[in-house]
Structures are given as C-alpha cells and as structure tokens.
Scaffold this motif. Structure first.
Motif, PDB file in Angstrom:
ATOM      1  N   UNK A   1      46.875  33.661  34.391  1.00  0.00           N
ATOM      2  CA  UNK A   1      46.936  35.018  33.898  1.00  0.00           C
ATOM      3  C   UNK A   1      45.459  35.447  33.523  1.00  0.00           C
ATOM      4  N   UNK A   2      44.795  34.657  32.595  1.00  0.00           N
ATOM      5  CA  UNK A   2      43.608  35.035  32.034  1.00  0.00           C
ATOM      6  C   UNK A   2      42.641  35.245  33.151  1.00  0.00           C
ATOM      7  N   UNK A   3      42.598  34.246  34.104  1.00  0.00           N
ATOM      8  CA  UNK A   3      41.832  34.063  35.289  1.00  0.00           C
ATOM      9  C   UNK A   3      41.999  35.711  35.946  1.00  0.00           C
ATOM     10  N   UNK A   4      43.058  36.077  36.325  1.00  0.00           N
ATOM     11  CA  UNK A   4      43.462  37.000  37.174  1.00  0.00           C
ATOM     12  C   UNK A   4      43.174  38.711  36.288  1.00  0.00           C
ATOM     13  N   UNK A   5      43.223  38.465  35.052  1.00  0.00           N
ATOM     14  CA  UNK A   5      42.697  39.620  34.257  1.00  0.00           C
ATOM     15  C   UNK A   5      41.294  39.756  34.112  1.00  0.00           C
ATOM     16  N   UNK A   6      40.504  38.606  34.078  1.00  0.00           N
ATOM     17  CA  UNK A   6      39.160  38.435  33.916  1.00  0.00           C
ATOM     18  C   UNK A   6      38.509  38.993  35.301  1.00  0.00           C
ATOM     19  N   UNK A   7      39.185  38.467  36.246  1.00  0.00           N
ATOM     20  CA  UNK A   7      38.701  38.782  37.759  1.00  0.00           C
ATOM     21  C   UNK A   7      38.843  40.427  37.924  1.00  0.00           C
ATOM     22  N   UNK A   8      39.956  40.910  37.534  1.00  0.00           N
ATOM     23  CA  UNK A   8      40.406  42.147  37.601  1.00  0.00           C
ATOM     24  C   UNK A   8      39.432  43.141  37.011  1.00  0.00           C
ATOM     25  N   UNK A   9      39.087  42.689  35.809  1.00  0.00           N
ATOM     26  CA  UNK A   9      38.177  43.362  34.932  1.00  0.00           C
ATOM     27  C   UNK A   9      36.874  43.570  35.574  1.00  0.00           C
ATOM     28  N   UNK A  10      36.243  42.333  35.959  1.00  0.00           N
ATOM     29  CA  UNK A  10      35.028  42.464  36.560  1.00  0.00           C
ATOM     30  C   UNK A  10      35.107  43.416  37.835  1.00  0.00           C
TER      31      UNK A  10
ATOM     32  N   UNK B   1      37.326  60.542  37.539  1.00  0.00           N
ATOM     33  CA  UNK B   1      37.164  59.166  36.893  1.00  0.00           C
ATOM     34  C   UNK B   1      38.479  58.428  36.968  1.00  0.00           C
ATOM     35  N   UNK B   2      39.611  59.083  36.767  1.00  0.00           N
ATOM     36  CA  UNK B   2      40.896  58.621  37.170  1.00  0.00           C
ATOM     37  C   UNK B   2      41.211  58.318  38.568  1.00  0.00           C
ATOM     38  N   UNK B   3      40.888  59.135  39.399  1.00  0.00           N
ATOM     39  CA  UNK B   3      41.148  58.916  40.791  1.00  0.00           C
ATOM     40  C   UNK B   3      40.171  57.658  41.379  1.00  0.00           C
ATOM     41  N   UNK B   4      39.025  57.812  40.923  1.00  0.00           N
ATOM     42  CA  UNK B   4      38.045  56.356  41.080  1.00  0.00           C
ATOM     43  C   UNK B   4      38.763  55.046  40.648  1.00  0.00           C
ATOM     44  N   UNK B   5      39.395  55.132  39.350  1.00  0.00           N
ATOM     45  CA  UNK B   5      40.153  53.888  38.920  1.00  0.00           C
ATOM     46  C   UNK B   5      41.276  54.005  39.564  1.00  0.00           C
TER      47      UNK B   5
ATOM     48  N   UNK C   1      34.932  47.150  36.774  1.00  0.00           N
ATOM     49  CA  UNK C   1      33.656  47.448  36.238  1.00  0.00           C
ATOM     50  C   UNK C   1      32.720  47.647  37.359  1.00  0.00           C
ATOM     51  N   UNK C   2      32.872  46.640  38.189  1.00  0.00           N
ATOM     52  CA  UNK C   2      31.626  46.930  39.574  1.00  0.00           C
ATOM     53  C   UNK C   2      32.311  48.182  40.355  1.00  0.00           C
ATOM     54  N   UNK C   3      33.429  48.268  40.690  1.00  0.00           N
ATOM     55  CA  UNK C   3      33.965  49.551  41.580  1.00  0.00           C
ATOM     56  C   UNK C   3      33.779  50.629  40.661  1.00  0.00           C
TER      57      UNK C   3
END
Length: 182
Positions: free
Chosen positions: A165-174, A122-126, A177-179
């Motif tokens: 920054x809020x947009x960057x974090x939101x996009x990164x989390x999306x 899981x850590x490798x995948x992250x 999650x998908x990845x």
C-alpha cells in the motif's frame, strides 16, 4: 480570519480559561460552523460530526488554560483540536476495516464533484490524472485523502501488505505530481 477576530477569539480563550461559560457560548456561536465543517469532511457522517463537535467543545472547556496565544492563533489551535478529535473518533469507533462499498464510495467522491460544469481547470486536470492511475493506486489515494485512513488501515481494508500500500501511494503521488506538472 482578520486580526480583529483573532484578537477577539484570544480574549474569549482567556475568559474560558478562567471558567467563563458565556465566553464558551460566544466562542461556540462564532466558531462552531467552521469546526463542524472540518469534522464533517473527515468523518463524512453528520451524526458523528455533531457528537465530535460536542466533544471538541468539552475539550476546549477543559484545556483552555493550556492555550498560548504566543504560539498560535486561536483558530489554528481550535482547528487542530477538532481535526484530532475527528481522527481519534474514527480510530476508536469505526474499527476502520472498510467494506467494498466504502472503497467504492471513496472513489465516487473523487468523481462526483468533477461531473459539474463549473469545475476548475485544476480539478479537471487532477481528475484526468487520477483516471490514468491503476485501480489499486486510485483506491489507495481515495481512501487516504477522502476517507482519512492511514496506510495501515488501507492495507487492512484492501487485504494487502502495508508495504504494498505504501508503494502504491508513493507511486500514485509521483505520477500525480508529474501529470499535474508540479
């Protein structure tokens, strides 16, 4: 934590609320390593963590009367105090505008544990998913989750508007999650 240790800690909290210094000493001996670990993960400096741990136990001594074992287990309440004290300390003492070195250090925290051979899948995948993020999103996630910075503090550190920054974090989390497949 076992039910028995929760019961013991609840008893110690009652004794501390009545002014029993020996109960505080016993609670310190049993719970301080865990609280120190929580604090150290947040502040990342041993000297700060030691100071915050001391402050945490002063707060426990002063507020033990307000602990209610019907609302939460002692460990949860104590963890909450330690965590909040660490965050308050960072906000009060560090002025939180990070240098370029701090940003690099936060990103390195993402990579360094992943170099070991015994890394969980899981850590490798992250790690792989993080590598596919644009640099500004990766930096924002590293500062938020490994340094504990708020979005406002990240915006100041990166000299960017808070909305960006809020947009960057939101996009990164999306993306993460998908990845990862959640």
């Amino acid at each position: 934590m076992t039910i028995n240790s929760a019961h013991i800690h609840a008893g110690l909290m009652s004794q501390i609320a009545c002014g029993d210094k020996q109960a505080l000493e016993l609670l310190y001996k049993t719970i301080s390593p865990r609280l120190f670990g929580i604090i150290l993960r947040i502040v990342r400096r041993r000297d700060w963590a030691e100071e915050i741990l001391h402050d945490t136990f002063i707060h426990i001594w002063q507020s033990a009367l307000y602990y209610d074992d019907k609302r939460s287990e002692p460990q949860i309440w104590l963890n909450h105090i330690a965590r909040n004290r660490a965050i308050d300390y960072l906000r009060k003492h560090e002025n939180r505008c990070c240098s370029v070195e701090d940003i690099s250090e936060a990103e390195d925290m993402l990579r360094s544990p992943l170099a070991a051979e015994d890394v969980h899948l899981e850590a490798k995948k992250l790690h792989d998913c993080m590598e596919h993020l644009p640099a500004e999103q990766r930096q924002s996630i590293a500062l938020a989750y490994y340094r504990g910075l708020s979005q406002t503090e990240i915006a100041l550190s990166l000299n960017q508007p808070e909305g960006t920054v809020k947009s960057w974090i939101r996009r990164a989390l999306i993306h993460l999650r998908e990845c990862i497949g959640l």
